[in-house]
Design a protein around this motif. Sequence first.
Motif, mmCIF file in Angstrom:
data_model
loop_
_atom_site.group_PDB
_atom_site.id
_atom_site.type_symbol
_atom_site.label_atom_id
_atom_site.label_comp_id
_atom_site.label_asym_id
_atom_site.label_seq_id
_atom_site.Cartn_x
_atom_site.Cartn_y
_atom_site.Cartn_z
ATOM 1 N N THR A 83 0.824 -1.214 0.000
ATOM 2 C CA THR A 83 0.000 0.000 0.000
ATOM 3 C C THR A 83 0.857 1.263 0.000
ATOM 4 O OG1 THR A 83 -0.208 -0.120 2.427
ATOM 5 C CG2 THR A 83 -1.946 -1.141 1.123
ATOM 6 N N ARG A 84 1.995 1.204 0.662
ATOM 7 C CA ARG A 84 2.909 2.363 0.643
ATOM 8 C C ARG A 84 3.387 2.648 -0.777
ATOM 9 N NH1 ARG A 84 5.197 -0.229 5.300
ATOM 10 N NH2 ARG A 84 4.858 0.952 7.223
ATOM 11 N N GLU A 85 3.797 1.580 -1.459
ATOM 12 C CA GLU A 85 4.326 1.743 -2.811
ATOM 13 C C GLU A 85 3.231 2.228 -3.765
ATOM 14 O OE1 GLU A 85 7.006 1.824 -5.915
ATOM 15 O OE2 GLU A 85 7.390 1.585 -3.749
ATOM 16 N N ASN A 86 2.069 1.620 -3.676
ATOM 17 C CA ASN A 86 0.976 2.037 -4.569
ATOM 18 C C ASN A 86 0.542 3.476 -4.301
ATOM 19 O OD1 ASN A 86 0.708 -0.314 -6.116
ATOM 20 N ND2 ASN A 86 -0.610 -1.295 -4.598
ATOM 21 N N TYR A 87 0.507 3.857 -3.046
ATOM 22 C CA TYR A 87 0.093 5.214 -2.675
ATOM 23 C C TYR A 87 0.956 6.256 -3.374
ATOM 24 C CZ TYR A 87 -0.602 9.310 0.354
ATOM 25 O OH TYR A 87 -0.838 10.577 0.852
ATOM 26 N N ARG A 88 2.252 5.973 -3.446
ATOM 27 C CA ARG A 88 3.181 6.935 -4.069
ATOM 28 C C ARG A 88 2.959 7.062 -5.572
ATOM 29 N NH1 ARG A 88 6.889 4.744 -0.097
ATOM 30 N NH2 ARG A 88 7.583 3.111 -1.544
ATOM 31 N N ASN A 89 2.304 6.065 -6.171
ATOM 32 C CA ASN A 89 2.183 6.042 -7.625
ATOM 33 C C ASN A 89 0.761 6.268 -8.145
ATOM 34 O OD1 ASN A 89 5.021 5.330 -8.348
ATOM 35 N ND2 ASN A 89 4.551 3.476 -7.190
ATOM 36 N N LEU A 90 -0.161 6.543 -7.262
ATOM 37 C CA LEU A 90 -1.543 6.729 -7.696
ATOM 38 C C LEU A 90 -1.681 7.993 -8.541
ATOM 39 C CD1 LEU A 90 -3.566 5.785 -4.468
ATOM 40 C CD2 LEU A 90 -3.036 4.343 -6.455
ATOM 41 N N MET A 91 -2.375 7.868 -9.641
ATOM 42 C CA MET A 91 -2.648 9.000 -10.520
ATOM 43 C C MET A 91 -4.098 9.484 -10.385
ATOM 44 S SD MET A 91 0.240 9.534 -12.008
ATOM 45 C CE MET A 91 -0.220 10.611 -13.371
ATOM 46 N N PHE A 92 -4.975 8.582 -9.938
ATOM 47 C CA PHE A 92 -6.380 8.938 -9.760
ATOM 48 C C PHE A 92 -6.653 9.252 -8.294
ATOM 49 C CE2 PHE A 92 -6.827 5.749 -13.360
ATOM 50 C CZ PHE A 92 -6.866 6.732 -14.341
ATOM 51 N N TYR A 93 -7.562 10.170 -8.069
ATOM 52 C CA TYR A 93 -7.980 10.543 -6.729
ATOM 53 C C TYR A 93 -9.495 10.350 -6.622
ATOM 54 C CZ TYR A 93 -3.354 12.644 -6.275
ATOM 55 O OH TYR A 93 -2.000 12.838 -6.231
ATOM 56 N N PRO A 94 -10.024 10.226 -5.406
ATOM 57 C CA PRO A 94 -11.477 10.040 -5.268
ATOM 58 C C PRO A 94 -12.308 11.075 -6.019
ATOM 59 C CG PRO A 94 -10.398 9.617 -3.180
ATOM 60 C CD PRO A 94 -9.332 10.134 -4.103
ATOM 61 N N LYS A 95 -11.819 12.297 -6.128
ATOM 62 C CA LYS A 95 -12.553 13.334 -6.853
ATOM 63 C C LYS A 95 -12.657 13.027 -8.350
ATOM 64 C CE LYS A 95 -8.449 16.269 -7.497
ATOM 65 N NZ LYS A 95 -8.339 16.065 -8.939
ATOM 66 N N ASP A 96 -11.800 12.107 -8.832
ATOM 67 C CA ASP A 96 -11.807 11.742 -10.255
ATOM 68 C C ASP A 96 -12.750 10.584 -10.571
ATOM 69 O OD1 ASP A 96 -9.696 13.592 -10.724
ATOM 70 O OD2 ASP A 96 -8.241 12.090 -10.051
ATOM 71 N N PHE A 97 -13.247 9.903 -9.539
ATOM 72 C CA PHE A 97 -14.002 8.674 -9.776
ATOM 73 C C PHE A 97 -15.256 8.910 -10.607
ATOM 74 C CE2 PHE A 97 -12.376 6.324 -5.700
ATOM 75 C CZ PHE A 97 -11.088 6.433 -6.179
ATOM 76 N N GLN A 98 -15.935 10.008 -10.336
ATOM 77 C CA GLN A 98 -17.187 10.267 -11.052
ATOM 78 C C GLN A 98 -16.938 10.397 -12.551
ATOM 79 O OE1 GLN A 98 -20.015 12.981 -9.219
ATOM 80 N NE2 GLN A 98 -20.416 13.954 -11.202
#
Length: 267
Positions: A217-232
Amino acid sequence: MSSSRKGKEGAEEGEQQHGQISNKKRKEIFPYGNYKSYYGYRIGQEMEEDARLKVFKKEWFEGKDCLDIGCNSGIMTIQIAKKFCCQSILGVDIDANRIQDAYWHARKFLRMENARKTLGKASKLEGASGSSEEKDLLDTVSFRKEDFVNSRDPHKNHYDTIICLSVSKWIHLNWGDDGLITLFTRVWSLLRPGGIFVLEPQPWKSYEKNYRVSETTRENYRNLMFYPKDFQDLLLDKIGFRKVEDITSSVSGSKTGFNRPILVFHK
């Protein structure tokens, strides 16, 4: 060595072992958000109706085939089945222990319901449905251990309504942006035309509190490009849902601990 001294040392050893067990319990890690008694912790009372049920619409569930992704101990799944008279509802969770808990809760609800009938008290569900031949709860509700994102065992059925409540963050942190897109794509493919997807995404600040739960989860967190505000936008523009209904304001101010967006997507 005297027997009293042996007894004292034995007691001290027992206390140390008990302390070690307690520490292990305190340090227990739930990398998928698979907390034990999650709903009881959040709501306060396991049998108390979840505030979100007050804003869910009966037509989303009544007589429908439904799927609950990340059902945890099954409390919400069962309450939806009882209140809204589903044709069927399947709860899936990655943790086999939570599935065992879910079946235990289902049997407990059923025992309580049968006890009320024995005493001649009509249940609320019977009063709402007008049927004296209500199906047993276990004819409507089922549970299954499943890693929804990575499962290669296809669902035999399609669904009218799929819910994903306070789960997307854990999928996102454990399997990254690809896992999130897989979640949304699988939901779309399993929904019948005109189907409903009820999504309760955790806010970004919740990611910030929990991303250290594992190295993954630490590694993935650093690489996330999408945020909850983008889900819609993802669900409307990329996945293909035709419209969204935001019912967040209806549950704002709730004391359940679930003050989060609730978005209802229509296929």
